[in-house]
Write a protein that holds these residues in place. Structure first.
Motif, PDB file in Angstrom:
ATOM      1  N   ASN A   2       0.683  -1.085   0.130  1.00 24.46           N
ATOM      2  CA  ASN A   2      -0.026  -0.107  -0.272  1.00 24.46           C
ATOM      3  C   ASN A   2       0.996   1.214   0.148  1.00 24.46           C
ATOM      4  O   ASN A   2       0.520   2.337   0.645  1.00 24.46           O
ATOM      5  CB  ASN A   2      -0.908   0.044   1.068  1.00 24.46           C
ATOM      6  N   GLY A   3       2.153   1.219  -0.580  1.00 22.02           N
ATOM      7  CA  GLY A   3       2.924   2.273  -0.629  1.00 22.02           C
ATOM      8  C   GLY A   3       3.723   2.159  -1.641  1.00 22.02           C
ATOM      9  O   GLY A   3       3.568   1.776  -2.821  1.00 22.02           O
ATOM     10  N   PRO A   4       4.969   3.118  -1.539  1.00 22.95           N
ATOM     11  CA  PRO A   4       5.899   3.188  -2.475  1.00 22.95           C
ATOM     12  C   PRO A   4       7.087   1.922  -3.029  1.00 22.95           C
ATOM     13  O   PRO A   4       6.749   0.819  -2.361  1.00 22.95           O
ATOM     14  CB  PRO A   4       6.866   4.292  -2.254  1.00 22.95           C
ATOM     15  N   TYR A   5       7.694   2.352  -4.012  1.00 17.85           N
ATOM     16  CA  TYR A   5       8.625   1.440  -4.379  1.00 17.85           C
ATOM     17  C   TYR A   5       9.891   1.738  -3.369  1.00 17.85           C
ATOM     18  O   TYR A   5      10.252   3.226  -3.520  1.00 17.85           O
ATOM     19  CB  TYR A   5       9.308   1.456  -5.927  1.00 17.85           C
ATOM     20  N   ALA A  56       1.368  10.777   0.205  1.00 18.43           N
ATOM     21  CA  ALA A  56       0.160  11.000  -0.191  1.00 18.43           C
ATOM     22  C   ALA A  56      -0.723   9.778  -0.321  1.00 18.43           C
ATOM     23  O   ALA A  56      -2.042   9.655  -0.115  1.00 18.43           O
ATOM     24  CB  ALA A  56       0.160  11.683  -1.603  1.00 18.43           C
ATOM     25  N   HIS A  57       0.194   8.688  -0.637  1.00 17.79           N
ATOM     26  CA  HIS A  57      -0.600   7.429  -0.726  1.00 17.79           C
ATOM     27  C   HIS A  57      -1.423   6.884   0.579  1.00 17.79           C
ATOM     28  O   HIS A  57      -2.504   6.381   0.318  1.00 17.79           O
ATOM     29  CB  HIS A  57       0.368   6.092  -1.071  1.00 17.79           C
ATOM     30  N   ALA A  58      -0.972   7.262   1.684  1.00 15.31           N
ATOM     31  CA  ALA A  58      -1.615   7.189   2.823  1.00 15.31           C
ATOM     32  C   ALA A  58      -2.899   7.927   2.939  1.00 15.31           C
ATOM     33  O   ALA A  58      -4.045   7.207   3.591  1.00 15.31           O
ATOM     34  CB  ALA A  58      -1.023   7.134   4.174  1.00 15.31           C
ATOM     35  N   LEU A  65      10.044   5.737  -3.970  1.00 14.90           N
ATOM     36  CA  LEU A  65       9.386   6.262  -5.160  1.00 14.90           C
ATOM     37  C   LEU A  65       7.914   6.088  -5.415  1.00 14.90           C
ATOM     38  O   LEU A  65       7.610   4.801  -5.007  1.00 14.90           O
ATOM     39  CB  LEU A  65      10.124   5.541  -6.719  1.00 14.90           C
ATOM     40  N   CYS A  66       7.340   7.138  -5.853  1.00 11.78           N
ATOM     41  CA  CYS A  66       5.711   6.980  -5.842  1.00 11.78           C
ATOM     42  C   CYS A  66       5.231   5.876  -6.843  1.00 11.78           C
ATOM     43  O   CYS A  66       5.661   5.860  -8.007  1.00 11.78           O
ATOM     44  CB  CYS A  66       5.452   8.353  -6.218  1.00 11.78           C
ATOM     45  N   ARG A  67       4.246   5.235  -6.603  1.00  9.90           N
ATOM     46  CA  ARG A  67       3.707   4.231  -7.278  1.00  9.90           C
ATOM     47  C   ARG A  67       2.157   4.432  -7.345  1.00  9.90           C
ATOM     48  O   ARG A  67       1.587   3.800  -7.972  1.00  9.90           O
ATOM     49  CB  ARG A  67       4.179   2.845  -7.084  1.00  9.90           C
ATOM     50  N   CYS A  68       1.797   5.400  -6.572  1.00  7.55           N
ATOM     51  CA  CYS A  68       0.284   5.622  -6.432  1.00  7.55           C
ATOM     52  C   CYS A  68      -0.280   6.642  -7.270  1.00  7.55           C
ATOM     53  O   CYS A  68      -1.221   6.803  -7.674  1.00  7.55           O
ATOM     54  CB  CYS A  68      -0.049   5.912  -4.906  1.00  7.55           C
ATOM     55  N   GLY A  69       0.833   7.595  -7.995  1.00 11.95           N
ATOM     56  CA  GLY A  69       0.433   8.709  -8.707  1.00 11.95           C
ATOM     57  C   GLY A  69      -0.147   9.884  -8.291  1.00 11.95           C
ATOM     58  O   GLY A  69      -0.297  11.035  -8.476  1.00 11.95           O
ATOM     59  N   ARG A  70      -0.039   9.966  -6.785  1.00  8.70           N
ATOM     60  CA  ARG A  70      -0.424  11.046  -5.854  1.00  8.70           C
ATOM     61  C   ARG A  70       0.511  11.961  -5.516  1.00  8.70           C
ATOM     62  O   ARG A  70       0.158  13.025  -4.815  1.00  8.70           O
ATOM     63  CB  ARG A  70      -1.444  10.569  -4.871  1.00  8.70           C
ATOM     64  N   SER A  71       1.830  11.575  -5.462  1.00  8.01           N
ATOM     65  CA  SER A  71       2.619  12.468  -4.748  1.00  8.01           C
ATOM     66  C   SER A  71       2.870  13.972  -5.502  1.00  8.01           C
ATOM     67  O   SER A  71       2.725  13.883  -6.930  1.00  8.01           O
ATOM     68  CB  SER A  71       3.852  11.635  -4.987  1.00  8.01           C
ATOM     69  N   ALA A  72       3.036  14.946  -4.715  1.00 10.71           N
ATOM     70  CA  ALA A  72       3.187  16.147  -5.131  1.00 10.71           C
ATOM     71  C   ALA A  72       4.745  16.389  -5.439  1.00 10.71           C
ATOM     72  O   ALA A  72       5.209  17.374  -5.939  1.00 10.71           O
ATOM     73  CB  ALA A  72       2.782  17.285  -4.414  1.00 10.71           C
ATOM     74  N   PHE A  86       9.257  11.114  -6.107  1.00 15.60           N
ATOM     75  CA  PHE A  86       9.400  10.620  -5.004  1.00 15.60           C
ATOM     76  C   PHE A  86       8.120  10.484  -4.312  1.00 15.60           C
ATOM     77  O   PHE A  86       7.340  11.137  -4.526  1.00 15.60           O
ATOM     78  CB  PHE A  86      10.500  11.630  -4.220  1.00 15.60           C
ATOM     79  N   CYS A  87       8.004   9.405  -3.364  1.00 16.42           N
ATOM     80  CA  CYS A  87       6.936   9.368  -2.674  1.00 16.42           C
ATOM     81  C   CYS A  87       6.740  10.552  -1.511  1.00 16.42           C
ATOM     82  O   CYS A  87       7.724  10.881  -1.043  1.00 16.42           O
ATOM     83  CB  CYS A  87       6.959   8.019  -1.916  1.00 16.42           C
ATOM     84  N   ASP A  88       5.634  11.086  -1.365  1.00 13.36           N
ATOM     85  CA  ASP A  88       5.563  12.444  -0.244  1.00 13.36           C
ATOM     86  C   ASP A  88       4.480  11.968   0.842  1.00 13.36           C
ATOM     87  O   ASP A  88       4.225  12.553   1.610  1.00 13.36           O
ATOM     88  CB  ASP A  88       5.311  13.580  -0.818  1.00 13.36           C
TER      89      ASP A  88
HETATM   90  S1  FES Z   1       3.440   6.041  -3.149  1.00 18.53           S
HETATM   91 FE1  FES Z   1       2.522   7.907  -4.128  1.00 18.53          FE
HETATM   92  S2  FES Z   1       2.676   9.254  -2.430  1.00 18.53           S
HETATM   93 FE2  FES Z   1       3.772   7.517  -1.466  1.00 18.53          FE
END
Ligand code: FES
Length: 73
Positions: free
Chosen positions: A16-19, A60-62, A45-52, A56-58
């Protein structure tokens, strides 16, 4: 993975999160910014597509309830 050599670069999926990428790597983004990651250092690294702050993951996935915990195989 017992008995096999550990590769220099490891990419791990986080439920439920990044790489999680463990270096050494060179990451080049869409603007040709270069991010060198030394041996043993990690980046998410973001894999949800929601990071600003892509790529990189910020976190936002949570906040958006990203769900990806399937297993391969
Ligand atoms: S995986 Fe996209 S913000 Fe964390």
């Amino acid at each position: 993975m017992t008995g096999q050599p550990v590769p220099e670069v490891v990419i791990k999926t986080v439920d439920n999160g990044p790489y999680q990428v463990k270096g050494p790597i060179r990451l080049v983004d869409h603007d040709n910014n270069v991010y060198d990651l030394g041996p043993g250092r990690t980046k998410l690294l973001c894999r949800c597509g929601r990071s600003a702050n892509k790529p990189f993951c910020d976190g936002a996935h949570a906040r958006h309830g990203f769900a990806a915990a399937e297993r391969s195989g």
